[in-house]
Design a protein around this motif. Structure first.
Motif, mmCIF file in Angstrom:
data_model
loop_
_atom_site.group_PDB
_atom_site.id
_atom_site.type_symbol
_atom_site.label_atom_id
_atom_site.label_comp_id
_atom_site.label_asym_id
_atom_site.label_seq_id
_atom_site.Cartn_x
_atom_site.Cartn_y
_atom_site.Cartn_z
ATOM 1 N N GLY A 115 6.420 10.186 -1.839
ATOM 2 C CA GLY A 115 6.742 8.983 -1.017
ATOM 3 C C GLY A 115 6.049 8.373 -0.461
ATOM 4 N N ILE A 116 5.561 6.868 -0.539
ATOM 5 C CA ILE A 116 4.680 6.067 0.301
ATOM 6 C C ILE A 116 5.264 4.906 0.887
ATOM 7 C CG2 ILE A 116 2.206 5.249 0.466
ATOM 8 C CD1 ILE A 116 1.308 7.329 -1.445
ATOM 9 N N LEU A 117 5.250 4.702 1.986
ATOM 10 C CA LEU A 117 5.716 3.547 2.646
ATOM 11 C C LEU A 117 4.256 2.527 2.751
ATOM 12 C CD1 LEU A 117 8.149 1.758 3.269
ATOM 13 C CD2 LEU A 117 8.286 2.748 5.481
ATOM 14 N N ASN A 118 4.098 1.779 1.971
ATOM 15 C CA ASN A 118 2.519 0.915 2.007
ATOM 16 C C ASN A 118 2.756 -0.359 2.818
ATOM 17 O OD1 ASN A 118 0.180 -0.115 1.637
ATOM 18 N ND2 ASN A 118 0.566 -0.623 -0.426
ATOM 19 N N PHE A 119 2.255 -0.391 4.069
ATOM 20 C CA PHE A 119 2.174 -1.488 4.679
ATOM 21 C C PHE A 119 1.033 -2.185 4.794
ATOM 22 C CE2 PHE A 119 5.740 0.685 7.007
ATOM 23 C CZ PHE A 119 6.533 -0.535 7.321
ATOM 24 N N THR A 120 0.000 -1.908 3.949
ATOM 25 C CA THR A 120 -1.539 -2.586 3.788
ATOM 26 C C THR A 120 -0.952 -3.824 2.751
ATOM 27 O OG1 THR A 120 -2.155 -1.379 1.729
ATOM 28 C CG2 THR A 120 -2.544 -0.310 4.159
ATOM 29 N N PRO A 121 -1.665 -4.743 2.833
ATOM 30 C CA PRO A 121 -1.523 -5.643 1.590
ATOM 31 C C PRO A 121 -2.076 -5.193 0.004
ATOM 32 C CG PRO A 121 -2.836 -6.501 3.353
ATOM 33 C CD PRO A 121 -2.651 -5.138 3.609
ATOM 34 N N ALA A 122 -2.705 -4.197 0.085
ATOM 35 C CA ALA A 122 -3.281 -3.395 -1.047
ATOM 36 C C ALA A 122 -2.092 -3.132 -2.079
ATOM 37 C CB ALA A 122 -4.144 -2.490 -0.866
ATOM 38 N N ARG A 123 -2.288 -3.348 -3.143
ATOM 39 C CA ARG A 123 -1.363 -2.755 -4.336
ATOM 40 C C ARG A 123 -1.871 -1.471 -4.739
ATOM 41 N NH1 ARG A 123 3.485 -5.264 -4.838
ATOM 42 N NH2 ARG A 123 3.154 -7.452 -3.974
ATOM 43 N N ILE A 124 -1.304 -0.443 -4.506
ATOM 44 C CA ILE A 124 -1.801 0.916 -4.757
ATOM 45 C C ILE A 124 -1.328 1.484 -5.846
ATOM 46 C CG2 ILE A 124 -2.549 1.599 -2.411
ATOM 47 C CD1 ILE A 124 0.177 2.990 -2.135
ATOM 48 N N THR A 125 -2.430 2.089 -6.863
ATOM 49 C CA THR A 125 -1.756 2.669 -8.161
ATOM 50 C C THR A 125 -1.579 4.231 -7.635
ATOM 51 O OG1 THR A 125 -3.542 1.413 -9.087
ATOM 52 C CG2 THR A 125 -2.809 3.175 -10.277
#
Ligand code: ATP
Length: 209
Positions: A171-181
């Motif tokens: 599980g990743i909580l992504n706070f960067t604007p990047a859309r990660i794959t």
């Protein structure tokens, strides 16, 4: 597990919200709560609350409401409140530092246990009681953490994500604007604070309440 699998995602997302309020009632010694009281407190309409709660096997009785103790024990079990989820934070900048200083344990059982940064100056320090390790040592120092918070610059997001997944993070909580794959068995929740703020300002302007 089967029980939980039946709960729709939208309902599952409201669970922590319900849990926080119901647990407070429980700690105050309250025995029951009406859907109206709940609705006012968590700002979810009472029809939705009744539908959500029917998935929990909690059927409110007319003139009585819901049994608080029953709900608390259901939420604890479902949210794994009895077990602490250990979390890693990557990127100890402004946002990352704020998260490390924020006491997540107050409201739920998640805890940041380790942080990583590329800046050598920060490595070896502690922020909010959490040690900061060098990003190069990620594989070595991550331990069995299965959840990660990403607060690095966008361009670093995918590379770090790949390494986290290699270590078994699910599980990743992504706070960067990047859309990660990520592979299909890894869950990503994306929170772009500047987009959220922009969208709030837009709605205020174009759809005033
Ligand atoms: P924020 O965006 O959280 O407000 P900031 O503006 O202070 O942070 P950023 O440039 O966004 O700084 O970087 C966030 C943090 O991520 C910094 O502490 C930086 O050292 C760290 N960082 C940058 N690249 C990497 C990387 N490849 N791996 C790990 N950490 C990194």
């Amino acid at each position: 597990m089967d029980e939980e699998a039946k709960i729709p995602q939208a309902t599952a997302k409201r669970l922590p919200l319900y849990y926080r309020f119901i647990n407070n009632l429980y700690l105050q010694g309250k025995m029951r709560v009406s859907s109206k009281e709940l609705s006012d407190a968590v700002k979810v309409d009472s029809a939705t609350i009744r539908r959500d709660f029917s998935y929990f096997g909690a059927l409110g009785k007319k003139g009585y409401g819901y049994n608080v103790e029953h709900l608390v024990s259901f939420f604890r079990k479902t949210l794994d409140q009895d077990e602490t989820t250990e979390v890693a934070l990557i990127g100890v900048g402004n946002l990352g530092t704020a998260f490390l200083n924020y006491n997540f344990m107050k409201n739920n059982n998640t805890k940041i246990v380790v942080a990583f940064d590329a800046d050598k100056e920060r490595v070896g320090q502690e922020v909010g009681g959490v040690p900061i390790e060098h990003i190069d040592d990620l594989e070595e120092r991550m331990g069995n953490v299965s959840v990660a918070i990403l607060t690095v610059p966008s361009q670093a997001a995918q590379g770090i994500t790949d390494r986290l997944i290699g270590q078994g993070v699910s599980g990743i909580l992504n706070f960067t604007p990047a859309r990660i794959t990520v592979p299909s068995d890894v869950r990503v929740h994306h929170i772009d604070l500047s987009v959220e703020l922009q969208s709030l300002a837009y709605f205020l302007k174009h759809y005033p309440l």
